[in-house]
Design a protein around this motif. Structure first.
Motif, PDB file in Angstrom:
ATOM      1  N   ASP A  34     -40.641 -24.280  75.300  1.00  0.00           N
ATOM      2  CA  ASP A  34     -40.462 -22.978  76.270  1.00  0.00           C
ATOM      3  C   ASP A  34     -38.965 -23.722  76.625  1.00  0.00           C
ATOM      4  O   ASP A  34     -37.768 -22.755  76.566  1.00  0.00           O
ATOM      5  N   ALA A  35     -38.575 -24.625  76.716  1.00  0.00           N
ATOM      6  CA  ALA A  35     -37.494 -25.133  77.209  1.00  0.00           C
ATOM      7  C   ALA A  35     -36.116 -25.517  76.125  1.00  0.00           C
ATOM      8  O   ALA A  35     -35.473 -25.334  76.117  1.00  0.00           O
ATOM      9  N   PHE A  36     -36.739 -26.278  75.061  1.00  0.00           N
ATOM     10  CA  PHE A  36     -36.013 -27.036  74.272  1.00  0.00           C
ATOM     11  C   PHE A  36     -35.983 -26.418  73.071  1.00  0.00           C
ATOM     12  O   PHE A  36     -35.332 -27.286  71.922  1.00  0.00           O
ATOM     13  N   GLY A  37     -36.871 -25.807  72.353  1.00  0.00           N
ATOM     14  CA  GLY A  37     -36.892 -25.270  71.129  1.00  0.00           C
ATOM     15  C   GLY A  37     -36.340 -23.977  70.940  1.00  0.00           C
ATOM     16  O   GLY A  37     -35.159 -23.578  71.136  1.00  0.00           O
TER      17      GLY A  37
ATOM     18  N   GLY B 131     -36.115 -20.755  77.761  1.00  0.00           N
ATOM     19  CA  GLY B 131     -36.564 -20.667  79.005  1.00  0.00           C
ATOM     20  C   GLY B 131     -37.333 -19.751  79.704  1.00  0.00           C
ATOM     21  O   GLY B 131     -37.251 -19.184  81.250  1.00  0.00           O
ATOM     22  N   GLY B 132     -38.230 -18.891  79.397  1.00  0.00           N
ATOM     23  CA  GLY B 132     -39.310 -18.075  79.690  1.00  0.00           C
ATOM     24  C   GLY B 132     -39.745 -18.387  80.900  1.00  0.00           C
ATOM     25  O   GLY B 132     -40.040 -17.651  82.187  1.00  0.00           O
ATOM     26  N   ASP B 133     -40.039 -19.936  80.842  1.00  0.00           N
ATOM     27  CA  ASP B 133     -41.099 -20.673  82.125  1.00  0.00           C
ATOM     28  C   ASP B 133     -39.402 -21.139  83.079  1.00  0.00           C
ATOM     29  O   ASP B 133     -40.392 -20.799  84.208  1.00  0.00           O
TER      30      ASP B 133
ATOM     31  N   ASN C 186     -31.774 -15.770  90.566  1.00  0.00           N
ATOM     32  CA  ASN C 186     -32.234 -15.048  89.236  1.00  0.00           C
ATOM     33  C   ASN C 186     -30.994 -14.797  89.375  1.00  0.00           C
ATOM     34  O   ASN C 186     -30.519 -14.132  88.943  1.00  0.00           O
ATOM     35  N   LEU C 187     -30.017 -15.752  88.676  1.00  0.00           N
ATOM     36  CA  LEU C 187     -28.434 -15.554  88.219  1.00  0.00           C
ATOM     37  C   LEU C 187     -28.606 -15.721  86.973  1.00  0.00           C
ATOM     38  O   LEU C 187     -29.481 -15.984  85.901  1.00  0.00           O
ATOM     39  N   PRO C 188     -27.449 -15.083  85.899  1.00  0.00           N
ATOM     40  CA  PRO C 188     -27.509 -14.894  84.552  1.00  0.00           C
ATOM     41  C   PRO C 188     -27.681 -16.134  83.778  1.00  0.00           C
ATOM     42  O   PRO C 188     -27.945 -16.416  82.755  1.00  0.00           O
TER      43      PRO C 188
ATOM     44  N   VAL D 101     -31.267 -19.994  83.512  1.00  0.00           N
ATOM     45  CA  VAL D 101     -32.141 -21.088  82.071  1.00  0.00           C
ATOM     46  C   VAL D 101     -31.024 -22.451  82.187  1.00  0.00           C
ATOM     47  O   VAL D 101     -31.568 -23.588  81.664  1.00  0.00           O
ATOM     48  N   GLN D 102     -29.747 -22.379  81.697  1.00  0.00           N
ATOM     49  CA  GLN D 102     -28.919 -23.638  81.380  1.00  0.00           C
ATOM     50  C   GLN D 102     -29.007 -24.556  81.823  1.00  0.00           C
ATOM     51  O   GLN D 102     -28.850 -25.070  82.447  1.00  0.00           O
ATOM     52  N   GLN D 103     -28.364 -23.922  83.626  1.00  0.00           N
ATOM     53  CA  GLN D 103     -27.894 -24.433  84.320  1.00  0.00           C
ATOM     54  C   GLN D 103     -29.499 -25.789  85.053  1.00  0.00           C
ATOM     55  O   GLN D 103     -29.382 -26.973  85.088  1.00  0.00           O
ATOM     56  N   VAL D 104     -30.540 -25.106  84.895  1.00  0.00           N
ATOM     57  CA  VAL D 104     -31.720 -25.503  84.939  1.00  0.00           C
ATOM     58  C   VAL D 104     -31.831 -26.812  83.551  1.00  0.00           C
ATOM     59  O   VAL D 104     -32.642 -28.345  83.581  1.00  0.00           O
ATOM     60  N   LEU D 105     -31.458 -25.798  83.236  1.00  0.00           N
ATOM     61  CA  LEU D 105     -31.539 -27.078  81.579  1.00  0.00           C
ATOM     62  C   LEU D 105     -30.632 -28.074  81.469  1.00  0.00           C
ATOM     63  O   LEU D 105     -30.770 -29.501  81.138  1.00  0.00           O
ATOM     64  N   GLN D 106     -29.365 -27.740  82.094  1.00  0.00           N
ATOM     65  CA  GLN D 106     -28.290 -29.397  82.582  1.00  0.00           C
ATOM     66  C   GLN D 106     -28.987 -30.469  83.533  1.00  0.00           C
ATOM     67  O   GLN D 106     -28.768 -31.194  83.430  1.00  0.00           O
TER      68      GLN D 106
END
Length: 321
Positions: free
Chosen positions: A213-216, A226-228, A260-262, A265-270
């Motif tokens: 869900d995060a890295f697929g 990034g749904g989770d 809920n920033l645009p 997902v990218q920030q959390v993954l970083q």
């Protein structure tokens, strides 16, 4: 011995029929609608595979596999209500299409239908099968409640999360395999190893699910990653990141969970990558897979008979979708 795919096809053919009487249609049509959406059929086929590891598949295993699939779908109908989910398998959920009250009843009657299937099992097996089924059903409900409790909790220890996942996801996989083993005439020791194989495989499966869900790869995963993260779900990845992050990184993560920033997902993954969460999750998944395979190896049957289960385990844990 049959492969997982062969047994999925056989079970699909067996299961594709009317499971409820025609009237009252307002009660039974929603259940038929939901079952017609299909599914992966992993749990019922694990019951058949658990039987075939020890003996030819018995007629009782088809009844128990059907009960397991009906029970699993009952949990999904009720889960969708609790999650206020609009879609399941690309179609409207039962509570959206027919209303919440009808969805509750449709789920209830599906559970009753599962017990009707179990009642056809031979009397020498029935007490053991019912005991395991009831214990598992209770544990799945406990897992769902813990999952809802964790949504409100400010923090969740990783071990508590693993306990919740074990109850919510793993025990049904484990029980599916063990009921099949019982019907195949397995010894008590072999039945226990079969259960532990399924339980550890279920945890590894959930770690992989969280990871994908995060890295697929979105094209292989079949949906946007990034749904989770967007839903602020407490996953293996988030909990480990919060445990290992620096004070500044932890503060950033907690702030992002409130927004809920645009580019959330990218920030959390970083931040996940900075905390080496991706490598940690891969290692954790492999640890649970190896524990599962250790229990499979310990089952006292010739190794050639274990190949379909080993292949299934490798597929479920190394899948990219």
């Amino acid at each position: 011995m049959h492969t997982f795919k062969e047994l999925v096809d056989s079970f699909e053919t067996f299961f594709t029929r009317k499971h409820f009487p025609p009237a009252p249609a307002t009660l039974y049509e929603p259940g038929e609608y939901f079952l017609s959406r299909g599914g992966k059929r992993i749990r019922p086929v694990m019951c058949l595979m658990g039987n075939e590891l020890f003996d030819a598949i018995q007629p009782d295993s088809w009844a128990v596999a059907t009960a397991i699939e009906l029970f699993h779908n009952f949990t999904l109908i009720h889960d969708d209500i609790m999650d206020a989910a609009p879609l399941r398998r690309g179609m409207e959920t039962v509570h959206v299409k027919y209303g919440e009250s009808t969805a509750l009843l449709a789920g209830d009657v599906m559970m009753i239908r599962a017990y009707e299937q179990l009642s056809s099992v031979q009397t020498q097996y029935l007490p053991r099968i019912l005991q395991l089924f009831n214990k598992t059903a209770r544990e799945v409900c406990e897992g769902q409640q813990l999952d809802m409790d964790f949504e409100k909790a400010p923090s969740v220890p990783l071990n508590d999360y693993i306990h919740m996942i074990t109850l919510k996801t793993s025990v049904l996989l484990a029980a599916s395999l063990q009921t099949g083993a019982v019907l195949g005439g397995a010894s008590e020791g072999n039945c226990q190893h079969m259960y532990e194989f399924g339980k550890n495989l279920g945890i590894a499966f959930q770690v992989q699910d969280d990871y994908l869900d995060a890295f697929g790869d979105p094209e292989k995963f079949g949906k946007e990653v990034g749904g989770d993260i967007r839903q602020n779900k407490k996953t293996f990845l988030l909990l480990h990141a919060l445990e290992t992050a620096s004070p500044e990184q932890r503060k950033q993560l907690q702030e992002l969970m409130q927004e809920n920033l645009p580019d959330k997902v990218q920030q959390v993954l970083q931040l996940f990558r900075a905390c080496n969460v991706d490598a940690w999750a891969t290692k954790l998944k492999d640890q649970y897979l190896q524990t599962a395979l250790h229990h499979l190896d310990a089952i006292a049957v010739v190794s050639a008979r274990k190949k379909p289960l080993r292949d299934l385990a490798e597929f479920l844990i190394h899948r990219e979708y």
